[in-house]
Scaffold this active site. Structure first.
Site, PDB file in Angstrom:
ATOM      1  CG  ASP A 104      -2.170   0.742   0.428  1.00  0.00           C
ATOM      2  OD1 ASP A 104      -2.816   1.330   0.652  1.00  0.00           O
ATOM      3  OD2 ASP A 104      -3.550   0.600   1.708  1.00  0.00           O
ATOM      4  CD  GLU A 108     -19.836   6.080   4.800  1.00  0.00           C
ATOM      5  OE1 GLU A 108     -19.162   4.464   5.482  1.00  0.00           O
ATOM      6  OE2 GLU A 108     -20.654   5.433   3.309  1.00  0.00           O
TER       7      GLU A 108
END
Length: 835
Positions: free
Chosen positions: A215, A579
């Site tokens: 990542d 979110e």
């Protein structure tokens, strides 16, 4: 071995950026088909459809790549290595990135993920269409605020039973070309430097042959002060990741590997191994073969955002709709001659269609516009009604604006120029209902405009709902990398009230620019002018005019509109600005991208209650990426429709569902809990009392739940055997009949109840089929359960088929008396299964 890999001229190797996104459409590189957010795709419970979506995304990625190669463009977001899907288990609804997943169930996630990856990678025997990258391996689902340092410590049972199965399926069943490791630690070692994950499990146990990428910035977390404090410096961090089996670094830390070799921290052979894995993928993608030998090189750019692909996005949005409540068959609506109030912050919000990691829609249909198009025999009244949550900005609604003093039409006059300085005649003049545009990376935002340099001017009037001081702002398109020049000016009554010019040297920019204030002493129309200029080598165009509305005045407007109407349709929920991934949001109910409370935010609850007090029938449409506790709506609304972040055609699909043209058949891929109080601590990765498999309370709506405008009945459950030996397969079939008066889809769900142990699930989904039935039509659904599907995991993490009595249930939702059919069977003996 870094994502921004430089060219190697002596070998004839061009530069290549490995970073591209395709979660629900090819992202950040201009117009592309925007499918519903991954959670919405999961709600279809349609495995073949996920394969078609994967195929479509890879076709558009190839179309963009082929055009980029023709133009000698080797930029980020134009490559063939797609960092999707996100198959982390959505164990807790507070996680902001749960919207990117396929939900809470390992089996559902695995089946949908396998279909999607196969669609992405294609079926050519020699070449990959694109390389898929399931992520984030492993045990990764928040909190966002601590993801760079958090140590997940799952039990051996939970690791093998919940967190590993979907990733195993990506390797064993889908043959995924790559895997992305996650930010967090697992049992004390960072996931990207974790030999248990990357060597023992991924390569030795599962036989993975592809490459592992980090990542972005994950290796920095090894040694940076905000991270794991695992390595003393970049050299040791890079060495640890490489020796654990991480082949590609999203970031720049691997640039120190040359020094690490010289310093004896890693052998050169370890670099050879990683480079072979990375370049094997590039060879499989056909990057070094004659162009005519690679069939995917013939995909033309016109395949991007094609009419056929747009039709598939609409079909997916239709299939994703989940009907949660429908008292006395209030839906479908019968709108002829009626007045419909369309109210709520998501009724006219572009981002509420898009979700995150999204493509850029060329023709998005907002809900209010979808209803106006579908319900042409009704009068549609619109009011924004509220913000999302106290203190947060929301797109300025069209009801504030008119193109002139005399115009009844809402919106502003828009003039678009083919230059970045407003010179020349406008190439397009029109009325824009609102300033809410995403043109990120587009070659031609409008016909006649070059996406690298253009300008736009909006003029007209603004009429405030009450006198007072208002906070406005402008959100610009996110960009990475940047290098662009974004400039805007806002004038009120001829006077400049705000201006902004971006820094062209910025490498990255978030969307927010400084707020500004407009003061109104009356509620009369005032002249407003907004100029926007954009110039950039590639990325970053787009803007949204926002405001922080007066709570009481906005709600009062909505109530007046409701009182004039025959029925109220309220569009409430969340957006990916609330979110999402590591967001800078800290207001009541939200923290850093995650939620601290799963209830609908108070401002929106208050709006619903005020609308309900009018006595007008209320339909609630939820648009969100994760479960919401909507207890008041469940008690008082006539109907509730879950629409997720439904993609470019979301407004059309919602309207068709409310009207009845689309019969909803989606199913929840997550549990909708009644309140936050039902949840264990967010940072506890134990699965006890989480998800439908282990939750012992009463949810608001259960996993697998969804209603229809028709009815289905199940009968004649048949098992191939009532007694099996461990290792045998079991065949199951049942008759499904549409007993109602409408055609529609049904999702037949099969659940297995295993012999009870201290760690057994209550029951678990082990198969499903989505089928279409005409009124009165019957069809036999057939399932075949492998030994792995008949197995369970013990407390030490060992998987086996065990002796004992098992329960089978087939129905349209989880096992419940009267909602399906059930039986039992016995297994004799025991068979251990591989990890």
């Amino acid at each position: 071995m870094v994502n921004g890999a430089p060219a190697i001229p002596r070998l004839g190797i061009p530069k290549y950026d490995w970073w591209n996104e395709g979660l629900h459409g090819v992202a950040r590189s201009g117009y592309a088909t925007v499918f519903p957010q991954a959670m919405g795709m999961a709600a279809t419970w349609d495995t073949p459809l996920l394969g078609e979506i994967g195929t479509t995304i890879s076709t558009e990625a190839r179309a963009k790549y082929n055009q980029a190669m023709h133009d000698d463009l080797h930029s980020i977001y134009f490559g063939l290595t797609i960092w999707s899907p996100n198959i982390n288990i959505f164990r807790d609804p507070r996680w902001g990135r749960g919207q990117e997943t396929y939900g809470e169930d390992p089996y559902l996630t695995g089946r949908l993920g396998v279909a999607f990856v196969r669609g992405l990678q294609g079926d050519d025997p020699k070449y990959l269409k694109v390389a898929a990258t399931p992520k984030h391996f492993a045990v990764h689902s928040g909190p966002e605020s601590t993801r760079h340092k958090f140590n997940a410590q799952p039990s051996a049972h939970d690791l093998a039973d919940t967190y590993f199965p979907a990733f195993r399926a990506m390797v064993k069943d889908a043959d995924a070309a790559s895997i992305m490791c996650s930010y967090n630690e697992v049992d004390g070692d960072p996931a990207c430097g974790n030999k248990m994950l990357l060597q023992q499990t991924l390569r030795e146990d599962w036989g993975f042959k592809g490459y592992v990428t980090s990542d972005c910035g994950a290796v920095d977390d090894f040694f940076m002060s905000y991270g794991h404090h695992y390595s003393p410096d970049a050299e040791h961090a890079a060495a640890s990741a490489l020796l654990a089996g991480m082949d590609l670094n999203c970031g720049n830390t691997y640039e120190v590997l040359t020094k690490a070799v010289k310093d004896g921290l890693v052998p050169e052979s370890a670099i050879d191994t990683a480079v072979k894995r990375d370049f094997t993928a590039r060879f499989k993608l056909g990057m070094f073969d004659p162009a005519e030998d690679v069939p995917y090189n013939r995909i033309p750019f016109r395949e991007d955002d094609s009419a056929a692909h747009q039709a598939l996005a609409l079909r997916t949005a239709r299939e994703s709709m989940v009907l949660l409540k429908n008292d006395d068959s209030f839906l479908p609506l019968k709108p002829e001659g009626k007045t419909i109030a369309v109210i709520g912050p998501n009724a006219a919000s572009l981002i509420a269609l898009e979700g995150n990691y999204n493509a850029v829609p060329s023709h998005p249909v907002l809900p209010v516009d979808g209803l106006r198009e579908e319900f042409h025999g009704a009068k549609i009244l619109y009011a924004q009604g509220s913000s999302y949550a106290a203190g947060l900005s929301v797109p300025a609604p069209r009801t504030l604006f008119h193109p002139s003093d005399a115009a009844a039409e809402e919106g502003l006059k828009a003039e678009y120029f083919a230059s970045s300085d407003f010179t020349g005649k406008p190439v397009a003049t029109r009325v824009d209902a609102q300033i809410d545009f995403d043109w990120n990376g587009t070659l031609h935002p409008l016909a006649g405009l070059d996406g690298k340099a253009f300008s736009a001017r909006w003029t007209g009037t603004i009429t405030p709902p009450t006198p007072g001081d208002y906070t406005f702002g402008v959100w610009l398109a996110n960009c990475y990398p940047c290098g662009d020049r974004e400039h805007y000016v806002v004038k009120l009554d001829g006077k400049e009230v705000a201006t902004f010019t971006s820094n062209e040297k910025e490498e990255a920019r978030d969307s927010h620019t400084p707020d500004f204030h407009l003061n109104f002493t009356d509620t009369k129309p005032h002249a407003i002018e907004i100029e926007y200029a954009h110039s950039a080598p590639l990325f970053g165009a787009g803007l949204t005019l926002t405001w922080q509305p007066p709570v009481e005045a906005l709600r009062a407007q909505a109530v007046k509109v409701a009182e004039k109407s025959d029925v109220v349709v309220a569009f409430v929920g969340l957006t990916s600005n609330l979110e999402g991934e590591e967001l800078q949001v800290h207001v009541d109910g939200f923290a850093g991208g995650d939620r601290t409370d799963i209830h609908l935010p108070k401002e929106q609850r208050d709006l619903l209650e005020a609308l309900g007090a009018t006595g007008k029938p209320l339909v609630v449409v939820l648009m969100n990426g994760s479960a919401l506790a909507v207890d008041w709506a469940q008690q008082h609304a006539r109907a509730i429709l879950e629409a997720w972040y439904p993609g470019e055609a979301g407004g059309t699909a919602i309207a068709e569902t409310l009207e009845g043209k689309n019969n909803p058949a989606g199913r929840l891929p997550v549990t909708f809990y009644a309140s936050t109080d039902q949840l264990p601590p967010f940072d506890d990765y134990a699965m006890k009392n989480r998800t439908y498999r282990y939750f012992t309370g009463t949810p608001l709506y259960g996993f697998g739940y969804g209603l229809s405008y028709t009815h289905f009945a199940y009968s004649d459950l048949q098992l191939s055997a009532e007694k099996l030996n461990a290792g045998d397969t079991l065949k199951v079939s049942a008759e499904v009949k549409n007993t109602g008066s409408r055609e529609g889809d049904e999702v037949a769900e099969l659940y297995l109840t295993p012999p009870k142990t201290d760690v057994s699930p209550i029951h678990a989904l082990e198969s499903f089929q989505r089928i279409h039935l005409a009124p009165g039509e019957s069809r036999r659904v057939e399932f075949e359960l492998s030994p792995r599907q008949l197995s369970q995991v013990d407390d030490k993490g060992n998987r086996s088929v065990d002796a004992g009595e098992y329960g089978i249930f087939v129905g349209g939702q989880q096992p419940e008396e009267g909602k399906g059919i059930s039986s039992t069977f016995h297994i004799a003996g025991q068979q251990a299964l591989p990890r």
